[in-house]
Structures are given as C-alpha cells and as structure tokens.
Design an enzyme around this catalytic site. Structure first.
Site, PDB file in Angstrom:
ATOM      1  N   CYS A 168       0.848  -1.174   0.000  1.00 54.09           N
ATOM      2  CA  CYS A 168       0.000   0.000   0.000  1.00 54.09           C
ATOM      3  C   CYS A 168       0.894   1.238   0.000  1.00 54.09           C
ATOM      4  CB  CYS A 168      -0.936   0.098   1.196  1.00 54.09           C
ATOM      5  SG  CYS A 168      -2.035  -1.300   1.370  1.00 54.09           S
TER       6      CYS A 168
ATOM      7  N   ARG B 132       3.357  -0.072  -5.200  1.00 51.41           N
ATOM      8  CA  ARG B 132       3.231  -0.667  -3.865  1.00 51.41           C
ATOM      9  C   ARG B 132       1.941  -1.457  -3.697  1.00 51.41           C
ATOM     10  NH1 ARG B 132       6.866   2.265  -0.361  1.00 51.41           N
ATOM     11  NH2 ARG B 132       5.954   1.152   1.367  1.00 51.41           N
TER      12      ARG B 132
ATOM     13  N   TRP C 116      -2.935  -2.677  -1.536  1.00 56.01           N
ATOM     14  CA  TRP C 116      -2.626  -4.091  -1.757  1.00 56.01           C
ATOM     15  C   TRP C 116      -3.334  -4.805  -0.621  1.00 56.01           C
ATOM     16  CZ3 TRP C 116      -0.193  -8.034   0.972  1.00 56.01           C
ATOM     17  CH2 TRP C 116       0.146  -9.165   0.232  1.00 56.01           C
TER      18      TRP C 116
ATOM     19  N   ASN D 272      -1.210   2.235   5.702  1.00 49.29           N
ATOM     20  CA  ASN D 272      -0.351   1.190   5.146  1.00 49.29           C
ATOM     21  C   ASN D 272       0.158   0.369   6.314  1.00 49.29           C
ATOM     22  OD1 ASN D 272       1.621  -0.332   3.792  1.00 49.29           O
ATOM     23  ND2 ASN D 272       3.162   1.267   4.067  1.00 49.29           N
ATOM     24  N   GLY D 273       0.004  -0.970   6.238  1.00 52.86           N
ATOM     25  CA  GLY D 273       0.489  -1.829   7.325  1.00 52.86           C
ATOM     26  C   GLY D 273      -0.634  -2.714   7.831  1.00 52.86           C
TER      27      GLY D 273
ATOM     28  N   GLU E 267      16.116 -18.095  -9.694  1.00 55.05           N
ATOM     29  CA  GLU E 267      15.685 -16.777 -10.129  1.00 55.05           C
ATOM     30  C   GLU E 267      14.874 -16.864 -11.430  1.00 55.05           C
ATOM     31  OE1 GLU E 267      15.247 -14.141  -8.775  1.00 55.05           O
ATOM     32  OE2 GLU E 267      15.148 -12.613 -10.318  1.00 55.05           O
TER      33      GLU E 267
ATOM     34  N   LYS F  30      10.961 -15.668 -11.717  1.00 50.47           N
ATOM     35  CA  LYS F  30      10.539 -14.684 -12.724  1.00 50.47           C
ATOM     36  C   LYS F  30       9.375 -15.226 -13.532  1.00 50.47           C
ATOM     37  CE  LYS F  30      11.985 -12.015 -11.634  1.00 50.47           C
ATOM     38  NZ  LYS F  30      12.763 -11.331 -10.670  1.00 50.47           N
TER      39      LYS F  30
ATOM     40  N   GLU G 160       5.957 -15.599 -11.452  1.00 48.58           N
ATOM     41  CA  GLU G 160       5.294 -14.390 -10.954  1.00 48.58           C
ATOM     42  C   GLU G 160       4.625 -13.575 -12.053  1.00 48.58           C
ATOM     43  OE1 GLU G 160       7.690 -11.248  -9.147  1.00 48.58           O
ATOM     44  OE2 GLU G 160       9.428 -11.979 -10.222  1.00 48.58           O
TER      45      GLU G 160
ATOM     46  N   HIS H  61      14.940 -37.726  -7.260  1.00 46.13           N
ATOM     47  CA  HIS H  61      14.487 -38.121  -5.916  1.00 46.13           C
ATOM     48  C   HIS H  61      13.019 -37.778  -5.703  1.00 46.13           C
ATOM     49  CE1 HIS H  61      18.488 -39.330  -4.802  1.00 46.13           C
ATOM     50  NE2 HIS H  61      18.937 -38.216  -5.357  1.00 46.13           N
TER      51      HIS H  61
ATOM     52  N   LYS I 104       5.253  -4.208  -5.623  1.00 43.38           N
ATOM     53  CA  LYS I 104       6.701  -4.060  -5.771  1.00 43.38           C
ATOM     54  C   LYS I 104       7.422  -4.078  -4.433  1.00 43.38           C
ATOM     55  CE  LYS I 104      10.393  -3.073  -8.239  1.00 43.38           C
ATOM     56  NZ  LYS I 104      10.949  -4.324  -8.776  1.00 43.38           N
TER      57      LYS I 104
HETATM   58  C1  F6R Z   1      10.595 -10.720  -7.687  1.00 41.36           C
HETATM   59  C2  F6R Z   1      10.564  -9.598  -6.803  1.00 41.36           C
HETATM   60  C3  F6R Z   1      10.467  -9.841  -5.347  1.00 41.36           C
HETATM   61  C4  F6R Z   1      11.453  -8.922  -4.615  1.00 41.36           C
HETATM   62  C5  F6R Z   1      11.295  -9.078  -3.090  1.00 41.36           C
HETATM   63  C6  F6R Z   1      12.298  -8.249  -2.326  1.00 41.36           C
HETATM   64  O1  F6R Z   1      10.723 -10.316  -9.011  1.00 41.36           O
HETATM   65  O2  F6R Z   1      10.629  -8.481  -7.238  1.00 41.36           O
HETATM   66  O3  F6R Z   1      10.712 -11.167  -5.048  1.00 41.36           O
HETATM   67  O4  F6R Z   1      12.740  -9.250  -5.003  1.00 41.36           O
HETATM   68  O5  F6R Z   1      10.002  -8.692  -2.727  1.00 41.36           O
HETATM   69  O6  F6R Z   1      12.190  -6.902  -2.661  1.00 41.36           O
HETATM   70  P1  F6R Z   1      13.345  -5.884  -2.285  1.00 41.36           P
HETATM   71  O7  F6R Z   1      14.523  -6.229  -3.110  1.00 41.36           O
HETATM   72  O8  F6R Z   1      12.788  -4.535  -2.621  1.00 41.36           O
HETATM   73  O9  F6R Z   1      13.608  -6.072  -0.831  1.00 41.36           O
END
Ligand code: F6R
Length: 590
Positions: A2, A26, A72, A98-99, A468, A472, A475, A491, A585
């Site tokens: 948020c 956010r 969010w 927010n929170g 990774e 990607k 998500e 396994h 994000k």
């Molecule tokens: C995946 C992604 C998330 C962030 C994670 C940590 O693409 O963006 O997994 O990497 O939420 O975010 P930061 O780096 O901002 O702490």
C-alpha cells in the site's frame, strides 16, 4: 505494501493523484483520495488502478488538503468498500493506512455501536479517532496511537484543523517540506518529486504537518528532534511507453557499468583488516529476487572464502535461531530498502551485536537507517514489479564486497582480484550480445507458454540462477514453476515429467556439463521439452547459447535469457507483465 500520500498545498487533489501513480507499484487493487473542503471531507474511491480513480476525480473541485491511498489487500477482499480512505461515522476524520493493525479485532469490540462499512483492520482507526475526539485533534491522534499494535503508517485529516496528522510504527513514512507545500508519503522516491527537504519519521511517532512545518512527537506528546536532509532526485518514468520490465532488462549493460564504477568510487568495505580477519560468518539476507542474488553470491564466495557464507531468507532469519555475535557480518539485500522482513532482520542482527551493510538501490530508504553502512547498487529505479536489473547489480556488488573480504583475509590474490575487475568490466558486452538476440528467446517462449509446469535445474552455482529464472516465470506468467539442483530431480520430481512439462537446464560450468547432460536425457526421455541454457550444445534440447565466462561472474549474465524468457512467455499469454496479479513491488508488511 500500500502507498499513502498526504499534502497541504495548491492542487492537492491533482497532486495526490500524481503521487498515487508513482506509488502504484506498492499495490494496485484499489485506490482513493479524501479531500478536505470548507468544513467537510469528500471521499473518492474505487476498485482498480489509479487510472480508474482518475476518472472518478476528474472535474472535482480543487482544494489544498488531501490524503490518498493505493491498496494491496491484506484484510478484506478487493472491492470499493474496502478501499481507503475511511471516514469516521461523524465525518470528522478521514484516514489512509499502510500496514497491519494487529489488534484490530479487540479494538473493534470496544466500538459496539459502530456499523463498520468494510472488512478492513484500517477502518477501526477512523472510528477510534471520532470516539477519542474531545475538541483537540492532536490529543485524539495521540490517544489512538497508544492503542494500536502492529505496523502502521497512517495519514489523517480532520475537518476541524489545517493540519494533516500521521502515526508511524514499522511502516515507512517520509515527510517533505518545500515552497509549494508540506507532504507525507510512504517513500522517498515519490516525495522527492514534490519536496527535496525530507525527514524519515522514526518508529512510534506522531507527525503534525502544517503548511510550513512538521512537528514530531512520541505517542505521549513529547516533541522529538528529527533531522531533515536533502533527498536525491529520482528519475521519473510514469509516462514511459512500453513495458517497464523489458526496458529495465535492456538497461542491464549500462547499469552494470554504473554499479562497478560506483563501487570503485565508494568507500567499499569499511571494515578494518583486523575486523575482517576476526569474522566468523557472513549472512546474505533478503527476500525473493534479492535473496536469490545472495544465494548466487554465496555460491561464488564459497570458491574463495575460508568462513561460513550463509544465504538466508529474511523472514526465516527472524523466526529461526541463527547465531549472531560481534564477529558476524550481514549483508541485507533489498532493491527497495523497504521490505519489512529484511528491515526487521537488519534490526535483529544489530540488536545482537553483528555488523550490518545495506546492499540497496534506494538511498535514504528504511533499511539504510537501520544498517550501519550502505552500499548502493546503482541500478536506477525499477518500476516493473518483477525485479530484473537490480538482481544483476546486486550480484555484481556482492561479488565485489565478498572479493574484498577474501582479499583482506589473504585468501584471494591481488592478481585474481584484478582479473576479476576486468572480467566484471567485460560483462556489459556479454549481456548486450544476449539482448541483441532477444528474438530467439521470444521463439523459445512460444514453446513453453502452454506448458502445465516448467522446472528449472542447475548444479552448484547454476542452481541459484535456476531459482531466479523460475521465480521470474511464475510471478508474471502464472505458470507453475519450481527450481531444483539438477541431481535432486530423480528423488521425486521426475514423476512429474510428461510432454506438457518443460525443463530449463542451466549449465555454465564445463566440469559439470556431462552431469547436466545426463539430467537432460533423463527428463527428455520421459517426454519433457528441454531448453538448455549453456555455452555448449546438448542433445535432445533446444539451445539458448551463453557466452563462456568465469564461474565467479557467469551468473550475472546467464540470468538474462531467463529474465527475457519469462517476459516473452507472459507477454505471449497476454499477462500484465509490469503489474502481475496479487503482487506489489515493495512488501512492507511482515
Ligand atoms: C521478484 C521480486 C520480489 C522482490 C522481493 C524483495 O521479481 O521483485 O521477489 O525481489 O520482494 O524486494 P526488495 O529487493 O525490494 O527487498
């Protein structure tokens, strides 16, 4: 999660809308604005993105005091009813939050006569304020602040005052002052658009913001000294065309150079030789992509270092008993610098006497205030929810930091360290080569887009890259995906191999290539489609060619085709690649 914003100044509705657009990363399931006008508060809110809110406020009369929110969802479904702001029943207060108010159920029970209009924890705050109001809004805010448990950054307008109030604990809140007005906001990047003179509100603080000044109090009304500083100007990209994710992947060569130059010009590791030699363990702590960069950096450092280098997921670090003492060093990795679990983990390391370095893309973020030192990764702003260029820069900077420690401990030679710097300087060209051939990844994406699941496999230093790549893909495409060390497949997971499944095999280490070739045959013979991401060719697999690089640096490059593969797959499936469902994000709740 948020984003909140509040301001006193001209065109408050229009500016709040602009701010919410910048904060949309956010959370973006619903949004709203409360505008104070001539003794009453008008609330505009809707389910959906800020663009939907813009339509609702279009033509609304301007005013000079407003608060706004982009949501969010945590408590309560995504719907207009649950969107912020919330008005108290008497219409005197409007709040955005927010929170998470952890004790909201108990607090609700103290308001038996109130008919709640939402399922949120946040609405409770508006009604508590109305109940506690005895003619002095600040006193009401302080009383309510003392009742709340959890993490919160709350902005409040009251019809009776020319002031915006805020209550802050464990959720980010920045205050800014400029000629044009007074502002508060969830992040420094957004507020810097409106004010350069900013202060980060400490935990357990009430802010009283008037047109020209900000006062900070503890929850008992005692004034607190809080320093203002000049914020960096962040690049603004809200009007850029195309997908941010692709744009950000294409920035990787340039940003890798910035990260390397920035590191060389920085103070680097600010620990003396004595301290470095006394180190017993190094933690690499982060979440999601940031954690994966730590996983990869640890695999690299194991080649040099003579002490434990332990990657840990931040939320796990908080609830497990990892040893920390004054010979412990922790790198807290976070693109945003606002991820709640990572910030809490940094606090935990400090409380127990460990040394803390924030490895971040966002100077003046919460993490940088908690850690003793900050190392900038210079990736530039990321707007796409899926992190890409930050990963490459995090990995580059962590490699440099860990190489410096190895050098200071005498386990990495001067000549190998110099070679490493040359190798890092050559990586932008290697990445550019992959980007120039991105259409081949678009073709591979067509092969996997209808798969029921995609497994990513790799051995040792290729396993974190598999993690990774898998993160990607899932998500942004919503295709089920998992990563495994290649040898682990047999396994259990081998049982899932069939023609609707794809396996992406990453193999950058020539000494392990034959082993990976066996894994490829095992899965291909069970009908799975195989994509081999490697400098060499594999039988039974579609090839994505990588340049041959040293084992210490190859991860920074070999992740790029996987970032592109995820992008093109999601795009081909018609997904909203920059704003995938259910995600945000910056995850500012634990
Ligand atoms: C995946 C992604 C998330 C962030 C994670 C940590 O693409 O963006 O997994 O990497 O939420 O975010 P930061 O780096 O901002 O702490």
């Amino acid at each position: 999660m948020c984003g909140i914003f509040g301001m006193i100044g001209k065109n408050a509705v229009g500016n709040t809308l602009t701010a919410l657009k910048l904060l949309e990363y956010r959370g973006y399931d619903s949004a709203g604005i409360a505008a104070k006008r001539n003794g009453h508060i008008d609330v505009y809110k809707t389910e959906g993105r800020i663009a939907a809110l813009a339509k609702i406020v279009q033509g609304a009369e301007e005013t000079d005091m407003a608060i706004g929110h982009t949501r969010w969802a945590t408590h309560g479904a995504v719907c207009t009813q649950n969107a912020h702001p919330f008005l108290s029943r008497d219409g005197r207060f409007a709040i955005v939050h927010n929170g998470i108010i952890e004790n909201y159920k108990q607090l609700k029970q103290t308001l038996p006569s109130v008919d709640f209009g939402s399922q949120t924890d946040s609405e409770t705050v508006a009604h508590l304020l109305a109940r506690e109001y005895r003619g002095d809004a600040l006193q009401a805010v302080l009383t309510v602040a003392r009742l709340l448990k959890g993490s919160f950054a709350i902005a409040i307008v009251c019809v009776e005052t020319r002031t915006i109030y805020a209550v802050k604990n464990k959720s980010p809140l920045v205050v800014g002052l400029s000629e044009s007005g007074a502002y508060l906001c969830s992040d420094v990047r957004c507020i810097s658009r409106f004010a350069q003179r900013v202060a980060v509100a400490p935990d357990n603080t009430v802010v009283e913001l008037s047109a020209r000044e900000a006062k900070f109090y503890d929850f008992f009304g005692k004034e607190k000294e809080t320093d203002f500083f000049t914020a960096d100007r962040f690049d603004e990209a809200e009007n850029a065309e195309g997908d941010f994710m692709l744009k950000e992947i294409f920035e990787i060569p340039e940003k890798l150079l910035c990260a390397l130059d920035g590191y060389k010009q920085s103070d680097g590791l600010q620990l003396g030789r004595f301290t470095v030699n006394a180190l017993k363990r190094i933690y690499l702590i982060g979440c999601g992509t940031a954690y994966n960069s730590g996983l990869q950096a640890a695999a690299v450092a194991r080649k040099w270092l003579d002490l434990d280098v332990l990657p840990v997921i931040a939320s796990e670090f908080l609830y497990d008993n990892y040893p920390v003492d004054d010979n412990t060093l922790a790198f807290l990795i976070s693109q945003s610098g606002e991820t709640a679990d990572t910030v809490r983990a940094a606090e935990r390391v400090r409380e127990r006497g460990g040394k803390t370095y924030a490895v971040t893309n966002t100077r003046s973020s919460s993490l940088t205030f908690v850690c003793e030192h900050t190392v900038n990764i210079f990736a530039g702003s990321e707007y796409a929810v899926a992190s890409t260029k930050a990963y490459n820069c995090q990995l580059e900077v962590l490699t440099l930091l860990l190489a410096d420690i190895a050098f200071a401990r005498g386990v990495l030679s001067q000549s190998r360290r110099s070679e490493l710097l040359d190798e890092l300087a050559a990586l932008p060209d290697a990445v550019q080569g992959i980007l120039d051939d991105c259409s081949s990844l678009a073709r591979v994406a067509e092969q996997i887009k209808n798969c029921s699941a995609v497994f990513y496999i790799g051995r040792t230093a290729d396993y974190p890259i598999a993690c990774e790549g898998s993160l990607k893909l899932k998500e942004i495409s919503y295709i089920h995906s998992e990563a495994y060390p290649a040898g682990e497949l047999k396994h259990g997971t081998l049982a899932l191999m069939e023609p609707t499944v794809a396996v992406v095999a990453i193999s950058t280490q020539s000494e392990l290539a034959d082993k990976t070739a066996s894994s490829v045959i095992e899965v291909a013979s069970r009908g799975a489609k195989v994509i081999a991401v490697s400098p060499r060719l594999f039988d039974n697999a579609l090839s994505v060619k990588l340049p041959r690089l040293s084992p210490e640096t190859s991860g920074i490059v070999s992740v790029v085709p996987l970032q592109l593969l995820a992008y093109y797959t999601a795009k081909s499936l018609g997904r909203d690649v920059d704003k995938p469902r259910h995600l945000a994000k910056s995850v500012t709740v634990e």
